[in-house]
Motif scaffolding. Structure first.
Motif, short mmCIF file in Angstrom:
data_model
loop_
_atom_site.label_atom_id
_atom_site.label_comp_id
_atom_site.label_asym_id
_atom_site.label_seq_id
_atom_site.Cartn_x
_atom_site.Cartn_y
_atom_site.Cartn_z
N GLY A 101 2.16 3.72 4.49
CA GLY A 101 1.80 3.40 5.88
C GLY A 101 0.59 2.52 5.99
O GLY A 101 0.08 2.31 7.09
N CYS A 102 0.12 1.99 4.90
CA CYS A 102 -1.09 1.16 4.92
C CYS A 102 -0.74 -0.24 5.43
O CYS A 102 0.26 -0.83 5.02
CB CYS A 102 -1.69 1.08 3.51
N THR A 103 -1.55 -0.78 6.28
CA THR A 103 -1.35 -2.14 6.80
C THR A 103 -2.55 -3.01 6.52
O THR A 103 -2.55 -4.19 6.87
CB THR A 103 -1.09 -2.07 8.31
N GLU A 104 -3.58 -2.42 5.95
CA GLU A 104 -4.80 -3.16 5.69
C GLU A 104 -4.87 -3.53 4.22
O GLU A 104 -3.94 -3.32 3.45
CB GLU A 104 -6.02 -2.30 6.10
N HIS A 105 -6.06 -4.00 3.86
CA HIS A 105 -6.32 -4.44 2.49
C HIS A 105 -6.47 -3.20 1.58
O HIS A 105 -7.34 -2.38 1.82
CB HIS A 105 -7.59 -5.28 2.47
N ALA A 106 -5.60 -3.06 0.56
CA ALA A 106 -5.67 -1.90 -0.36
C ALA A 106 -6.40 -2.32 -1.63
O ALA A 106 -6.13 -3.38 -2.19
CB ALA A 106 -4.27 -1.41 -0.67
#
Length: 632
Positions: A538-543
């Protein structure tokens, strides 16, 4: 230090084994018996010696106190006589009149007559005082002008000082004048030429001298009362002692010399002390003390006299005081000799009980060396040698079994060799199949490029997947360097990024030493995959995915950190507990698999552990031994 101790112990054991068992046992038994006995004997002797000394000292001190009380009582008699003379007003009047006449430059006939009458009256008074005690040898009054002696009689002859000027200059005379009316005593036992009898040329001997100044009402000294007392005054005194000894002495000391020997044991020889020995006793500050007189050692106890400046000393023969000690010593020696005899007997019996079974066991071993079918060792005893014999019999039986099984084992080895060769052939055959798969994927990629006339997303994905497949199926050992695992991770991320809605920033902080360390193949990939599934879902940002390592002298700690979803502390503890207990569950199969493979490969002390840093980022810590490539 421990190695030195072990080497020293081994060296000592080897030296001891060069000595026969019987001798070793004799030494051990003797030491076990004698050392405690010597220690107990030593402290017993010391304790008895101290008790004897304390008892003898206390008894001697009590006896001296009683003796001092008797001496004080005798001294008080003569102090009272001189004190009554001191209070005699008639005597003072006569002395004052004589002093006035002496002060005149010229005497008249009347003065001479008056002086002679006064002197006779003074002599009568002194004679009357002398008659009060038979131990008074002489009594007189001396001043700076004249000497007044007691009237002479057949029963009480008078005496005079042979050298008045020397006497007046002596310390006792001057001290008596300066002490007011206080009496004091002087030891004149060895002074045989001071007081001369009026009859003949004889001198008074064996006496002590009492001095007291007589003063007028203004405190002026009219003269010094001099009383010579015979030493017989002490002859009736006895020194009682509770100590059962055959020789003891009581000595009255004063003015650096012996005053009198008091109440010595009738069964003993009279101990004669020199003036030097008397000075040494008076200078001794410690009581009791030990001294040697005439080649024998004595125990000396001293006290100060109550009525004089003199000292009372009790002298006990030390050998007599410690006679119980000698009896105890002889008894201990006899007991020690008896115990030694018993120890030798016991050591001989114990030696026989050990050496004879050992000799029989050695004989059985030699017989088996000649003929392996010989019967084993026979011993019904259950001691160490008997148990050793039983083990020897079991060894013989097992040896026979091993001989019969050796042919079977050889056949099994040959079969195992054949199986190993077959496995190598199978591995070569398996290497052909991945190669065919690589060629097929490459053909598909070029077909897509021909159709689309360019490198599309699908063709690029096939390239990365082909690279990943090559790394995964590459033939290598079970342990690979960490650098190869990093290449595998990079290839894996290039493939999975095609299907992600976010970008992954892979940050690698590894030293050259860490990169050459070996670890089980496919260790990092399951951990990265686990982070993509759980932490970055569910991550949409910078990992951010970080891989770093911490080196110690013998171990390597690889840390895989992500900034994804935070794990609750309770869940983190639960996962770590499951890792330790090896409890299986479907949510953490990748972690469990890596953890178990590390433990099976390196040992129970290694494996995985989850933690969080100060910012809450999840860390998977891989603990493995540091093994550079080529040293596996």
């Amino acid at each position: 230090m421990s190695n030195i101790n072990f080497h020293s112990l081994d060296y000592l054991v080897e030296k001891m084994r060069k000595i026969g068992i019987s001798k070793r046992l004799m030494v051990v038994f003797s030491a076990v018996i004698l050392i405690p006995m010597l220690i107990i004997g030593f402290f017993s002797i010391q304790n008895l010696s101290n008790q004897n000394m304390i008892r003898a000292t206390d008894s001697a001190r009590n006896g001296l106190r009683n003796l001092d009380a008797d001496i004080s009582e005798q001294i008080k008699v003569f102090n009272d006589i001189s004190y009554r003379l001191y209070l005699n007003e008639e005597l003072k009047q006569l002395l004052q009149e004589c002093e006035k006449i002496n002060q005149k430059n010229t005497w008249t006939f009347s003065d001479e007559k008056q002086y002679a009458e006064n002197k006779k009256k003074i002599g009568d008074i002194l004679l009357s005082a002398q008659k009060q005690n038979p131990n008074i040898l002489n009594i007189e009054i001396v001043n700076d002008q004249d000497e007044f002696v007691g009237s002479s009689s057949q029963e009480f002859p008078s005496a005079h000082i042979s050298d008045l000027e020397q006497f007046r200059a002596s310390e006792p005379y001057l001290q008596a004048k300066q002490s007011g009316s206080l009496p004091f005593w002087v030891n004149t036992v060895r002074q045989h030429n001071i007081f001369q009898l009026d009859r003949g040329n004889a001198y008074l001997g064996q006496h002590i001298t009492h001095l007291r100044a007589i003063n007028d009402q203004e405190g002026n000294t009219l003269g010094v009362i001099v009383i010579n007392v015979s030493l017989d005054v002490f002859s009736a005194l006895s020194h009682s002692s509770d100590v059962n000894v055959s020789e003891y002495h009581a000595v009255l000391l004063g003015d650096n010399d012996v005053v009198s020997y008091l109440g010595s044991n009738r069964n003993s020889n009279l101990l004669q002390l020199s003036q030097t020995e008397a000075k040494k006793l008076l200078a001794e500050t410690q009581t009791p003390s030990s001294h040697v007189f005439h080649g024998q050692q004595y125990l000396v106890t001293t006290i100060s006299c109550e009525t004089t400046d003199w000292t009372l000393a009790s002298i006990l023969l030390k050998e007599e005081v410690q006679k119980d000690l000698y009896t105890l010593t002889v008894t201990l020696i006899l007991i020690a000799a008896t115990c030694l005899l018993l120890s030798f007997t016991m050591s001989y019996l114990v030696t026989i009980s050990i050496t004879r079974p050992v000799q029989r066991l050695c004989t059985a071993m030699k017989n088996i060396e000649i003929n392996s079918d010989t019967a084993g060792y026979s011993d019904a005893s259950k001691d160490e040698v008997g148990l050793l014999g039983q083990d020897f019999n079991r060894m013989l039986k097992r040896n026979q079994e091993l001989i019969h099984r050796v042919y079977t084992m050889e056949l099994e080895k040959k079969e195992e060799t054949l199986l190993r060769k077959q496995a190598e052939l199978d591995a070569l055959q398996m290497q052909i199949n991945p190669h065919f798969l690589y060629n097929t994927l490459d053909i598909i990629r070029w077909q897509i490029i021909d159709e689309e006339q360019q490198d599309s997303r699908a063709s690029t994905m096939l390239v990365h997947f082909s690279d990943l497949l090559k790394l995964s199926t590459r033939r290598s050992q079970s342990l690979v360097p960490l650098s190869e695992e990093i290449d595998h991770i990079k290839a894996y991320l290039r493939v999975v990024e095609f299907d992600l809605d976010y970008t992954i920033d892979l940050q690698i902080f590894l030293s050259e030493n860490a990169l050459i360390c070996t670890l089980p193949k496919l260790t990092l990939q399951p951990l990265v995959e686990n982070a993509l599934i759980h932490a970055f879902s569910g991550c949409t940002e910078h990992a951010v995915l970080q891989i770093m390592a911490k080196e110690t002298q013998h171990d390597l700690y690889i840390i895989v950190r992500n900034n994804g979803k935070k794990i609750k502390t309770d869940d983190l503890e639960q996962i770590n507990q499951k890792l330790q207990s090896r409890e299986r569950e479907e949510h953490h199969i990748g972690l469990m698999n890596v953890h178990d493979r590390i433990r099976l490969r390196f040992g129970e002390q290694y494996g995985l552990r989850l933690s969080q840093d100060k910012d809450g980022a999840t860390e998977v810590i891989i603990h493995i031994p540091y093994t550079p490539q080529g040293e596996e």
